[in-house]
Write a protein that holds these residues in place. Structure first.
Motif, PDB file in Angstrom:
ATOM      1  N   ILE A 118       0.836  -1.203   0.000  1.00 38.75           N
ATOM      2  CA  ILE A 118       0.000   0.000   0.000  1.00 38.75           C
ATOM      3  C   ILE A 118       0.874   1.258   0.000  1.00 38.75           C
ATOM      4  O   ILE A 118       0.587   2.251  -0.697  1.00 38.75           O
ATOM      5  CB  ILE A 118      -0.949  -0.014   1.209  1.00 38.75           C
ATOM      6  N   ALA A 119       1.969   1.219   0.791  1.00 41.93           N
ATOM      7  CA  ALA A 119       2.888   2.358   0.819  1.00 41.93           C
ATOM      8  C   ALA A 119       3.505   2.591  -0.554  1.00 41.93           C
ATOM      9  O   ALA A 119       3.628   3.741  -1.026  1.00 41.93           O
ATOM     10  CB  ALA A 119       3.969   2.118   1.869  1.00 41.93           C
ATOM     11  N   ALA A 120       3.910   1.498  -1.229  1.00 41.54           N
ATOM     12  CA  ALA A 120       4.481   1.636  -2.572  1.00 41.54           C
ATOM     13  C   ALA A 120       3.450   2.180  -3.545  1.00 41.54           C
ATOM     14  O   ALA A 120       3.771   2.983  -4.439  1.00 41.54           O
ATOM     15  CB  ALA A 120       4.992   0.277  -3.038  1.00 41.54           C
ATOM     16  N   GLU A 121       2.203   1.806  -3.356  1.00 40.99           N
ATOM     17  CA  GLU A 121       1.137   2.301  -4.231  1.00 40.99           C
ATOM     18  C   GLU A 121       0.939   3.799  -4.025  1.00 40.99           C
ATOM     19  O   GLU A 121       0.780   4.563  -5.005  1.00 40.99           O
ATOM     20  CB  GLU A 121      -0.153   1.539  -3.920  1.00 40.99           C
ATOM     21  N   LEU A 122       0.983   4.250  -2.772  1.00 44.02           N
ATOM     22  CA  LEU A 122       0.842   5.687  -2.488  1.00 44.02           C
ATOM     23  C   LEU A 122       2.016   6.475  -3.069  1.00 44.02           C
ATOM     24  O   LEU A 122       1.847   7.576  -3.614  1.00 44.02           O
ATOM     25  CB  LEU A 122       0.750   5.915  -0.980  1.00 44.02           C
ATOM     26  N   GLN A 123       3.210   5.917  -2.960  1.00 38.06           N
ATOM     27  CA  GLN A 123       4.396   6.584  -3.499  1.00 38.06           C
ATOM     28  C   GLN A 123       4.303   6.695  -5.021  1.00 38.06           C
ATOM     29  O   GLN A 123       4.642   7.750  -5.608  1.00 38.06           O
ATOM     30  CB  GLN A 123       5.645   5.799  -3.099  1.00 38.06           C
ATOM     31  N   ALA A 124       3.810   5.629  -5.667  1.00 37.52           N
ATOM     32  CA  ALA A 124       3.650   5.661  -7.126  1.00 37.52           C
ATOM     33  C   ALA A 124       2.594   6.668  -7.530  1.00 37.52           C
ATOM     34  O   ALA A 124       2.741   7.385  -8.543  1.00 37.52           O
ATOM     35  CB  ALA A 124       3.285   4.263  -7.642  1.00 37.52           C
ATOM     36  N   ALA A 125       1.550   6.803  -6.734  1.00 38.37           N
ATOM     37  CA  ALA A 125       0.503   7.785  -7.037  1.00 38.37           C
ATOM     38  C   ALA A 125       1.056   9.203  -6.922  1.00 38.37           C
ATOM     39  O   ALA A 125       0.720  10.088  -7.735  1.00 38.37           O
ATOM     40  CB  ALA A 125      -0.684   7.577  -6.095  1.00 38.37           C
ATOM     41  N   ALA A 126       1.900   9.414  -5.922  1.00 38.72           N
ATOM     42  CA  ALA A 126       2.516  10.743  -5.763  1.00 38.72           C
ATOM     43  C   ALA A 126       3.421  11.066  -6.941  1.00 38.72           C
ATOM     44  O   ALA A 126       3.470  12.210  -7.440  1.00 38.72           O
ATOM     45  CB  ALA A 126       3.295  10.781  -4.454  1.00 38.72           C
ATOM     46  N   ALA A 127       4.156  10.073  -7.427  1.00 36.92           N
ATOM     47  CA  ALA A 127       5.041  10.280  -8.580  1.00 36.92           C
ATOM     48  C   ALA A 127       4.231  10.636  -9.823  1.00 36.92           C
ATOM     49  O   ALA A 127       4.641  11.496 -10.633  1.00 36.92           O
ATOM     50  CB  ALA A 127       5.878   9.033  -8.818  1.00 36.92           C
ATOM     51  N   VAL A 128       3.061  10.040  -9.971  1.00 42.75           N
ATOM     52  CA  VAL A 128       2.200  10.353 -11.115  1.00 42.75           C
ATOM     53  C   VAL A 128       1.719  11.794 -11.014  1.00 42.75           C
ATOM     54  O   VAL A 128       1.703  12.552 -12.013  1.00 42.75           O
ATOM     55  CB  VAL A 128       0.995   9.381 -11.166  1.00 42.75           C
ATOM     56  N   ALA A 129       1.348  12.202  -9.801  1.00 42.83           N
ATOM     57  CA  ALA A 129       0.884  13.583  -9.615  1.00 42.83           C
ATOM     58  C   ALA A 129       2.000  14.577  -9.905  1.00 42.83           C
ATOM     59  O   ALA A 129       1.784  15.618 -10.556  1.00 42.83           O
ATOM     60  CB  ALA A 129       0.357  13.760  -8.188  1.00 42.83           C
ATOM     61  N   GLN A 130       3.182  14.227  -9.424  1.00 41.76           N
ATOM     62  CA  GLN A 130       4.325  15.115  -9.657  1.00 41.76           C
ATOM     63  C   GLN A 130       4.645  15.217 -11.151  1.00 41.76           C
ATOM     64  O   GLN A 130       4.937  16.304 -11.672  1.00 41.76           O
ATOM     65  CB  GLN A 130       5.540  14.583  -8.892  1.00 41.76           C
ATOM     66  N   SER A 167       8.360  16.542 -23.905  1.00 37.78           N
ATOM     67  CA  SER A 167       8.291  15.130 -24.291  1.00 37.78           C
ATOM     68  C   SER A 167       8.813  14.231 -23.173  1.00 37.78           C
ATOM     69  O   SER A 167       8.246  13.159 -22.872  1.00 37.78           O
ATOM     70  CB  SER A 167       9.091  14.884 -25.568  1.00 37.78           C
ATOM     71  N   ILE A 168       9.923  14.650 -22.543  1.00 42.27           N
ATOM     72  CA  ILE A 168      10.482  13.866 -21.430  1.00 42.27           C
ATOM     73  C   ILE A 168       9.501  13.805 -20.270  1.00 42.27           C
ATOM     74  O   ILE A 168       9.308  12.762 -19.636  1.00 42.27           O
ATOM     75  CB  ILE A 168      11.829  14.462 -20.990  1.00 42.27           C
ATOM     76  N   ALA A 169       8.835  14.902 -19.967  1.00 45.29           N
ATOM     77  CA  ALA A 169       7.873  14.944 -18.865  1.00 45.29           C
ATOM     78  C   ALA A 169       6.704  14.000 -19.129  1.00 45.29           C
ATOM     79  O   ALA A 169       6.196  13.313 -18.224  1.00 45.29           O
ATOM     80  CB  ALA A 169       7.384  16.369 -18.649  1.00 45.29           C
ATOM     81  N   ARG A 170       6.261  13.991 -20.381  1.00 43.74           N
ATOM     82  CA  ARG A 170       5.148  13.091 -20.719  1.00 43.74           C
ATOM     83  C   ARG A 170       5.569  11.620 -20.604  1.00 43.74           C
ATOM     84  O   ARG A 170       4.793  10.762 -20.125  1.00 43.74           O
ATOM     85  CB  ARG A 170       4.669  13.389 -22.132  1.00 43.74           C
ATOM     86  N   ALA A 175       5.519   6.430 -17.424  1.00 44.28           N
ATOM     87  CA  ALA A 175       6.275   5.474 -16.602  1.00 44.28           C
ATOM     88  C   ALA A 175       5.734   5.427 -15.182  1.00 44.28           C
ATOM     89  O   ALA A 175       5.576   4.354 -14.581  1.00 44.28           O
ATOM     90  CB  ALA A 175       7.756   5.842 -16.607  1.00 44.28           C
ATOM     91  N   ASN A 176       5.428   6.600 -14.624  1.00 43.78           N
ATOM     92  CA  ASN A 176       4.892   6.639 -13.254  1.00 43.78           C
ATOM     93  C   ASN A 176       3.497   6.011 -13.180  1.00 43.78           C
ATOM     94  O   ASN A 176       3.148   5.355 -12.187  1.00 43.78           O
ATOM     95  CB  ASN A 176       4.855   8.074 -12.750  1.00 43.78           C
ATOM     96  N   GLU A 177       2.684   6.201 -14.217  1.00 45.20           N
ATOM     97  CA  GLU A 177       1.354   5.588 -14.252  1.00 45.20           C
ATOM     98  C   GLU A 177       1.466   4.053 -14.298  1.00 45.20           C
ATOM     99  O   GLU A 177       0.690   3.339 -13.645  1.00 45.20           O
ATOM    100  CB  GLU A 177       0.573   6.099 -15.455  1.00 45.20           C
ATOM    101  N   ALA A 178       2.461   3.549 -15.075  1.00 38.96           N
ATOM    102  CA  ALA A 178       2.678   2.101 -15.118  1.00 38.96           C
ATOM    103  C   ALA A 178       3.136   1.577 -13.762  1.00 38.96           C
ATOM    104  O   ALA A 178       2.711   0.508 -13.302  1.00 38.96           O
ATOM    105  CB  ALA A 178       3.708   1.759 -16.194  1.00 38.96           C
ATOM    106  N   SER A 179       3.979   2.334 -13.081  1.00 41.58           N
ATOM    107  CA  SER A 179       4.430   1.938 -11.743  1.00 41.58           C
ATOM    108  C   SER A 179       3.266   1.912 -10.766  1.00 41.58           C
ATOM    109  O   SER A 179       3.163   1.026  -9.899  1.00 41.58           O
ATOM    110  CB  SER A 179       5.521   2.889 -11.247  1.00 41.58           C
ATOM    111  N   LEU A 180       2.356   2.897 -10.893  1.00 41.61           N
ATOM    112  CA  LEU A 180       1.190   2.929 -10.016  1.00 41.61           C
ATOM    113  C   LEU A 180       0.300   1.704 -10.258  1.00 41.61           C
ATOM    114  O   LEU A 180      -0.202   1.086  -9.316  1.00 41.61           O
ATOM    115  CB  LEU A 180       0.410   4.220 -10.264  1.00 41.61           C
TER     116      LEU A 180
END
Length: 452
Positions: A118-130, A167-170, A175-180
């Motif tokens: 669950i913690a890893a899932e929250l961290q991945a969600a934060a990375a997607v937001a960032q 392009s890099i940001a996208r 990548a972050n969405e896949a991690s989430l």
């Protein structure tokens, strides 16, 4: 002169010898022919109308109608045991406890793994937001750079750098969405593992699945039991409803076609002597069970039939119910019983004793098939062969469909004579009651000799 006298004496001796020999031959012929002319003593019985009930009899074992086997789903040491054979239990009662230490540890480990996921899932969600915020910022910067490049303030290299940054940001966002998504899958897996651990822990305590009586106990306190998902676990005990009992019998394939659901049956349990109980057929197997004969390679094909015993046939009998618990039967699982299933009933039909019917080849043609026949008494002194067509039979009588009239007397014995030696138009003598009794004794002896 002397020779003449000797010759006469020899001639006289030969004549007397011939006469004596002739007399002996006559006596032997009289005895032999007189013995052959002696009438054969038989017993007869008239063809009469009666009710015939056909049945199928077999021996089986008594079992509860409802019985469940309780097996272990997890492995471990038995640390609590609150059952004994014969104990009555209710649904939900605690029966057995298996040492839970390992399963408790597995549960805690599964819970910790879920928390980490669950913690890893929250961290991945934060990375997607960032990454989403970064795309907004880089997109705004690209817009300004395009305006400045249009006025000639900045070179084209700076515009291209701004475009590359977007392009890099996208790509980072994807990548972050896949991690989430992967973190969410991992959480689902951890939740499933947690449920399994919780289930295994619950299975360390075994409760009664129904109301009933413990009829078999296979474990003792301190023993280890085995239970896995891949194989059947150790059978711990059985719970049965002893208020409803049945007899399980194997019926031969030749008889099973006459047995139907609902047929009534007479049950005799060995433990209760001549006491008779009533029941009815409740189940008939649709698949055959084959067993090899011990003395040959032949197979005996039979079908399992279940006959439930009617409680009304033993309730209200104090001698049977003495010491029996309320709402229970006097029978115990495993008792031997004889079952007679009544398969067909014919009212007011013409019938003769079973032993009166035999098989003979009437037609002189060698290829002719033997027929069922009886020998009818004619003129009070002759046996006339009569082909017949038979129907159902019980233990004593057989139904006659064709070939006889009511009241006609048929030969019923003696057994050996009727089955082997009786012939058409043979002269017979009907025995009186004393003769019949003597003849029956002789017939029983003949059956014993023949192994019948």
């Amino acid at each position: 002169m002397a020779n003449t006298t000797g010759t006469r004496r020899k001639r006289t001796g030969l004549i007397w010898g011939s006469l004596v020999a002739l007399l002996l031959i006559v006596i032997l012929l009289v005895v032999f022919l007189g013995g052959n002319k002696k009438d054969v003593g038989v017993s007869v019985e008239p063809a009469t109308r009666r009710t015939i009930i056909a049945s199928v009899s077999e021996t089986g074992k008594i079992e509860p109608v409802l019985e469940v086997k309780i097996a272990a789903d997890v492995s471990g040491e038995v640390v609590a045991l609150d059952i004994t054979e014969g104990k009555e239990v209710k649904q939900g009662d605690l029966l057995v406890s298996i040492r839970p230490d390992n399963y408790q540890s597995a549960l805690e480990q599964a819970q910790a793994g879920l928390n980490g996921s669950i913690a890893a899932e929250l961290q991945a969600a934060a990375a997607v937001a960032q990454a989403s915020v970064q795309i907004l910022q880089d997109s705004a910067n690209l817009t300004r750079q395009q305006q400045l490049f249009g006025t000639g303030v900045i070179p084209k290299a700076e515009l291209e750098a701004a475009q590359l940054k977007v392009s890099i940001a996208r790509s980072q966002l994807r990548a972050n969405e896949a991690s989430l998504k992967a973190a969410r899958y991992s959480s689902e897996s951890r939740r499933a593992s947690l449920k399994t651990a919780q289930s295994d822990l619950r299975k360390t305590t075994i409760t009664a699945s129904m109301n009933g009586t413990i009829t078999r106990q296979n474990i003792r306190f301190g023993e280890r039991v085995v239970g896995t998902m891949q194989m059947q676990g150790t059978e711990l005990f059985r719970i049965a409803d002893l208020s409803r009992m049945q007899v399980v019998v194997d019926i031969n394939e030749n008889d099973i076609i006459h047995v139907h659901i609902g047929d009534s049956a007479l049950v005799q349990v060995d433990a209760f002597g001549e006491e008779k109980f009533w029941g009815h057929v409740t189940e008939i197997a649709y698949s055959a069970a084959s067993s090899a004969v011990a003395t040959s390679t032949d197979q005996i094909t039979s079908f399992e039939v279940k006959v439930e015993i009617d409680p009304k046939s033993y309730q209200g009998k104090p001698d049977l119910m003495r010491g029996v618990k309320a709402n229970a039967s006097p029978f115990l699982p495993g008792m031997s019983a004889q079952v007679e299933i009544f398969t067909q009933r014919e009212e007011n039909v013409l019938s003769v004793p079973l032993q009166a019917v035999t098989v003979r080849k009437i037609d002189k043609d060698e290829d002719a098939e033997p027929q069922e026949v009886v020998f009818v008494l004619r003129q009070k002194q002759f046996a006339q062969i009569r082909p017949i067509v038979t129907g159902i039979s019980d233990s004593k009588y057989i139904m006659i469909k064709e070939g006889l009239k009511e009241g006609e007397e048929v030969v019923t014995g003696p057994y050996r004579m009727l089955s082997k030696e009786m012939a058409d138009s043979m002269k017979i003598m009907v025995l009186d009651d004393a003769g019949k009794s003597k003849q029956r004794a002789s017939e029983d002896k003949a059956k014993a000799v023949d192994g019948k």
